[in-house]
Write a protein that holds these residues in place. Sequence first.
Motif: not given
Length: 315
Positions: A43-50
């Motif tokens: 699963x993805x987490x918020x910090x992944x987009x950075x």
Amino acid sequence: MRRISWAAGVAAVLVCAGGCGAQQGSRNAEQPLDPVPVSATGPALPLDSYMPSPDEQARSDRAQAVLERACLARFGLRWDGPGESALDIGRRMAASRQAERFGVVDPEQASRYGYQVPSWSTHNPRVGAILAARHVDVPPDVEKVLYGMTPEFGGERVPKDGCRAEAAGRLGRGAPEADRNLPARLAVQAVASTAEDPRLKPVLRAWKSCMERAGHDYASPKAASQDPLWKHHQAPSKTELTVAATDIRCQHEARYLPTLVTVTAQHQRRLMGPHTAELDRLQDQQEIRAENVTEALSTKPSHSTPAEGTWDGSG
């Protein structure tokens, strides 16, 4: 002399300006490694987009290689390196990092590998040995220009720190300065906070009760994965596979992964709050870098004739 070894590249921080995987050329025929399963990254987490995704890292490394070759061609040098396995290291490193952050939570991985490191991961010693065996030193003339070991070559001035630095600069052209390691640091802090979060306690109790009913006494999924019985084995035993399969079943019954993801995401967002401005700069940097990567990959390769005595990577 090898300026940057494959081993050093693998040990380096994943987010690197010059491309994580583009290290060395290969004289040997490429043999495919086990593919990275789609389900492995979790699963993805918020910090992944950075942080660069595996595919974004792969594109960045290929763009770096394209620009390096174009730079070398200006000096009459042709280099067909790095090889495919080198270009794949960064992508595999990113996927390995994502796959391991929740522990063993994938049913397919548990049924095949138990608690052992998967055969596709860069953290698997066998994968490291295979990749290292495929890489060789850069030819002397290419090395001099690639790493800026000489101020000029063939009467032309060599870029400061060589074609590798020039290529890295091109990929970062126009992007604002930002701390690219900040997301990883915040992610580590979020993991520590999540481990102390009281919302996980009832979930772990439910998981432990499920495991005990199956005859396995562990305090947590992490404790199960770190049982000394599983260490020093090249392949999982039947007992390990049984425990891992039960572990995954109990995780599902206790809703372990959904809870862990929700709690971790909340801690990440809390920690991100004071760093909004820096994270915004980092996002701008990534967007501009992505544009530069696309531009580099759309550039037609040079077909300059290699200078006498240079190496074309064919062995």
